[in-house]
Design an enzyme around this catalytic site. Structure first.
Site, PDB file in Angstrom:
ATOM      1  CB  SER A   1     -11.860 -19.671   6.298  1.00 25.55           C
ATOM      2  OG  SER A   1     -12.177 -20.580   5.297  1.00 25.55           O
TER       3      SER A   1
ATOM      4  CG  ASP B   1     -14.580 -22.301   4.117  1.00 27.67           C
ATOM      5  OD1 ASP B   1     -13.915 -23.325   3.809  1.00 27.67           O
ATOM      6  OD2 ASP B   1     -14.863 -21.404   3.315  1.00 27.67           O
TER       7      ASP B   1
HETATM    8  C1  GLA Z   1     -14.797 -22.046  -0.331  1.00 28.70           C
HETATM    9  C2  GLA Z   1     -16.164 -22.459   0.200  1.00 28.70           C
HETATM   10  C3  GLA Z   1     -16.126 -23.883   0.751  1.00 28.70           C
HETATM   11  C4  GLA Z   1     -15.513 -24.858  -0.247  1.00 28.70           C
HETATM   12  C5  GLA Z   1     -14.214 -24.289  -0.827  1.00 28.70           C
HETATM   13  C6  GLA Z   1     -13.680 -25.139  -1.945  1.00 28.70           C
HETATM   14  O1  GLA Z   1     -13.862 -21.977   0.704  1.00 28.70           O
HETATM   15  O2  GLA Z   1     -16.584 -21.580   1.216  1.00 28.70           O
HETATM   16  O3  GLA Z   1     -17.425 -24.289   1.129  1.00 28.70           O
HETATM   17  O4  GLA Z   1     -16.438 -25.171  -1.258  1.00 28.70           O
HETATM   18  O5  GLA Z   1     -14.360 -22.977  -1.306  1.00 28.70           O
HETATM   19  O6  GLA Z   1     -13.325 -26.396  -1.460  1.00 28.70           O
END
Ligand code: GLA
Length: 298
Positions: free
Chosen positions: A91, A133
């Site tokens: 993230s 995230d």
């Molecule tokens: C990405 C997205 C999240 C979530 C994950 C899978 O990180 O940004 O919102 O859906 O994938 O869990």
């Protein structure tokens, strides 16, 4: 006025591809972070520079989208520094978004910060991501993972025991297809595809069972649930890759490792493992960190 804000990355311990279905997730903010410093009020736009991003200027789109959400018309200059690997599934984009939002003057509760940054992420990337995230970073509690019920956005801190290590291992595989395949999986789930639905239903149960196992100090059970989660993401949701599967198998077979699974969207990126301290001689040991916040203002 010069303002500096920091925001951690996150690793998801369990509960993937459930957030946009109103399900349960258990992410943890980590002790790797992005720092944004902004000198407000100079120039005709907001111009940020980063020595950590190399020649990749994709990240400017995230900055512009956040500014458009929380403080349109902001002008100034600034810098971005990060100790997060970019594009690894930790993230880095949500960390950038929340740090920029706070640095340009966003004030409000964590859920409002997260929702604004989620809108910015969707606008900048075109990916219909969920709230996990941004909310895990905005609402983080030091020493804890967060259990989030994405149907209400209610957040419950879950203490992370001291006698265990959470280790993130990069697969070496870039998450290239993540965007389009992510949107496709979400559409299939919403259309009622039975295997996709089964993943979400069983994953929600695993999040509850994992939180209980962690609280009870039953690391064997917690590790087993991680392995089951990976299998469901591989077989029912089909977001794993051979490289991720091999890495999970190898880590899980290592002495002192309770379990491992892909973390985040999948299609490459990182694997997260739960291990006895010192058991894994690779990857990054990550510790549960506090929330995105302003650290100086003058
Ligand atoms: C990405 C997205 C999240 C979530 C994950 C899978 O990180 O940004 O919102 O859906 O994938 O869990």
């Amino acid at each position: 006025m010069r303002r500096t804000a920091i925001a951690p990355g996150r690793v998801n311990l369990i509960g993937d591809h459930t957030d946009y279905a109103g399900g349960l997730v258990l992410p943890m903010a980590i002790d790797r972070q992005t720092t944004v410093t902004v000198d407000l009020g100079a120039g005709d736009t907001l111009r940020l520079e980063s020595e950590d991003a190399g020649d990749d200027h994709e990240w400017h789109r995230y900055v512009d989208a956040v500014v458009a959400e929380v403080a349109p018309g902001t002008v100034g200059t600034g810098t971005v520094q990060t100790t997060l690997p970019v594009g690894a599934g930790l993230s880095s984009s949500a960390a950038l978004e929340t740090a920029v939002a706070l640095a340009v003057g966003f004030t409000g509760p964590p859920i409002e910060l997260a929702l604004a940054c989620q809108r910015a992420e969707q606008a900048a990337s075109g990916v219909p991501c969920g709230i996990m995230d941004q909310l895990s970073i905005a609402a983080a509690v030091e020493g804890h993972a967060l259990r989030i019920d994405c149907s209400t956005n209610q957040v419950t801190p879950v203490p992370v025991p001291d006698d265990v290590e959470i280790v993130v291992v990069h697969s070496g595989q870039a998450r290239t297809l993540a965007g389009s395949a992510y949107a496709e999986r979400r559409a299939q789930l919403e259309a009622g595809d039975p295997r996709r639905v089964r993943h979400v239903e069983t994953e929600n149960q695993r999040v509850v069972a994992f939180s209980d196992a962690l609280a009870a100090g039953d690391l064997t059970a917690a590790g087993r649930l991680m392995v089951e989660s990976h299998a469901s993401l591989r077989d029912d949701y089909e977001v794993s890759t051979e490289v991720l599967d091999d890495l999970v198998a190898r880590l899980t077979a290592t002495d002192g490792v309770f379990g491992a699974r892909l973390t985040g969207a999948g299609f490459g990126g990182c694997v997260v493992a739960l291990a006895t301290p010192g058991a894994l001689g690779e990857g990054w040991v990550v510790r549960p960190a506090g929330p995105a916040r302003v650290v100086s203002e003058r």
